[in-house]
Design a protein around this motif. Structure first.
Motif, PDB file in Angstrom:
ATOM      1  N   GLN A 169       0.805  -1.219   0.000  1.00 55.35           N
ATOM      2  CA  GLN A 169       0.000   0.000   0.000  1.00 55.35           C
ATOM      3  C   GLN A 169       0.843   1.276   0.000  1.00 55.35           C
ATOM      4  OE1 GLN A 169      -3.768   0.218   2.026  1.00 55.35           O
ATOM      5  NE2 GLN A 169      -3.507  -1.815   2.932  1.00 55.35           N
ATOM      6  N   GLU A 209       2.948   4.248  -1.496  1.00 56.96           N
ATOM      7  CA  GLU A 209       2.902   4.976  -2.761  1.00 56.96           C
ATOM      8  C   GLU A 209       4.193   5.765  -2.948  1.00 56.96           C
ATOM      9  OE1 GLU A 209      -0.669   7.286  -2.743  1.00 56.96           O
ATOM     10  OE2 GLU A 209      -1.991   5.544  -2.650  1.00 56.96           O
ATOM     11  N   ASN A 228       7.548   3.306  -4.109  1.00 53.62           N
ATOM     12  CA  ASN A 228       6.603   2.427  -3.401  1.00 53.62           C
ATOM     13  C   ASN A 228       7.212   1.894  -2.112  1.00 53.62           C
ATOM     14  OD1 ASN A 228       5.729   1.728  -6.603  1.00 53.62           O
ATOM     15  ND2 ASN A 228       4.076   2.151  -5.157  1.00 53.62           N
ATOM     16  N   ASP A 271       6.408   7.015   0.353  1.00 50.26           N
ATOM     17  CA  ASP A 271       5.007   7.206   0.725  1.00 50.26           C
ATOM     18  C   ASP A 271       4.872   8.390   1.673  1.00 50.26           C
ATOM     19  OD1 ASP A 271       2.201   5.481   0.813  1.00 50.26           O
ATOM     20  OD2 ASP A 271       2.570   6.582   2.675  1.00 50.26           O
TER      21      ASP A 271
END
Length: 280
Positions: free
Chosen positions: A133, A135, A139, A144
């Motif tokens: 999950q 980003e 990644n 993120d």
């Protein structure tokens, strides 16, 4: 240890004074510390006070929080406390049953809503601590986080080599529990814990054993049911997910961990060698 609340209040005031000075030069300030998640509950009106103090220096408070699935975070907390706190002797299932973790908010929705009362839900950015999950360009956790606060990974940023917070594994967990229960050891400021971790890491690298969990698959499934409703609300209200799925990685069906008597002699010798080499 007895808390000196007046001294704590003075330190917070001094911290806000220092932040006011920084705010005169910089338009954005990032404060990052995982203990804020649980330490804030020790102080009455912690978040209200923070919002008021930041208003005085024309700063708006925004919160970024990373949530890890409860079964994973509790196993990590127990391992960390066995490693770093000599008074912890309980096996994981006993520690869990006695709710020795109650200082750490695992009711994510309830805790977030308490924070939201002071800062507003629109100022809380919930992220999920799962590799799938993350980003951003890489990644990764770092990319993120950078994306969440409005920055991009460029050559301007230098990533320091960080010391990884390594966990104890295998028999070394049991060894540390035994050490923690010895009265003489309690007086030695967690002596030798680093050498024990080094021995654990070495043996883990030499022997690729099957992964294990501190509870069985069925036990974790039953335990996690209490968080289903709260996690669903977090996903819907803070992440806008209609399906209500917060954590996407499934609970793995792993064997339940237990010490291995057949390899205990080898692991104890490894620990002894690590200790002797360190002090030689």
């Amino acid at each position: 240890r007895v808390r000196n609340r007046e001294e704590e209040k003075k330190k917070r005031k001094e911290a806000y004074r220092m932040l006011a000075q920084i705010a005169e030069e910089y338009s954005n300030i990032v404060l990052s510390d995982e203990i804020i998640w649980y330490q804030c509950r020790k102080y009455k009106n912690f978040w209200q006070e923070m919002v008021e103090e930041f208003k005085k220096i024309n700063c708006e408070v925004k919160i970024v929080v990373y949530l890890r699935r409860q079964d994973q975070v509790l196993q990590s907390l127990w391992n960390q406390r066995v490693k770093r706190m000599p008074c912890i002797t309980q096996a994981f299932d006993v520690w869990l049953q006695e709710k020795r973790y109650k200082w750490f908010p695992v009711d994510y929705y309830g805790h977030l809503m308490q924070i939201a009362q002071a800062v507003g839900k629109e100022n809380i950015f919930v992220r999920v601590f799962e590799r799938g999950q993350f980003e951003g360009a890489e990644n990764s956790l770092l990319s993120d986080y950078m994306k969440t606060i409005g920055l991009q990974m460029t050559d301007e940023f230098i990533i320091d080599k960080q010391e990884v917070n390594l966990a104890l594994s295998g028999n070394f967990i049991k060894m540390k529990q035994i050490m923690n229960g010895m009265p003489e050891y309690l007086e030695m400021d967690n002596f030798m814990w680093e050498e024990l971790v080094s021995a654990s890491v070495f043996q883990a690298s030499q022997n690729k054993h099957e992964k294990a969990s501190m509870l069985s698959y069925e036990e974790w499934q039953s335990f996690m049911q209490q968080f289903e409703e709260g996690n669903r609300k977090v996903a819907q209200e803070f992440l806008g997910r209609e399906d209500g799925v917060l954590f996407r990685e499934p609970i793995l069906n792993l064997p339940k961990w237990q010490e291995n008597e057949n390899t205990m002699y080898r692991d104890m010798l490894t620990f002894l060698v690590e200790m002797c080499c360190k002090y030689e």
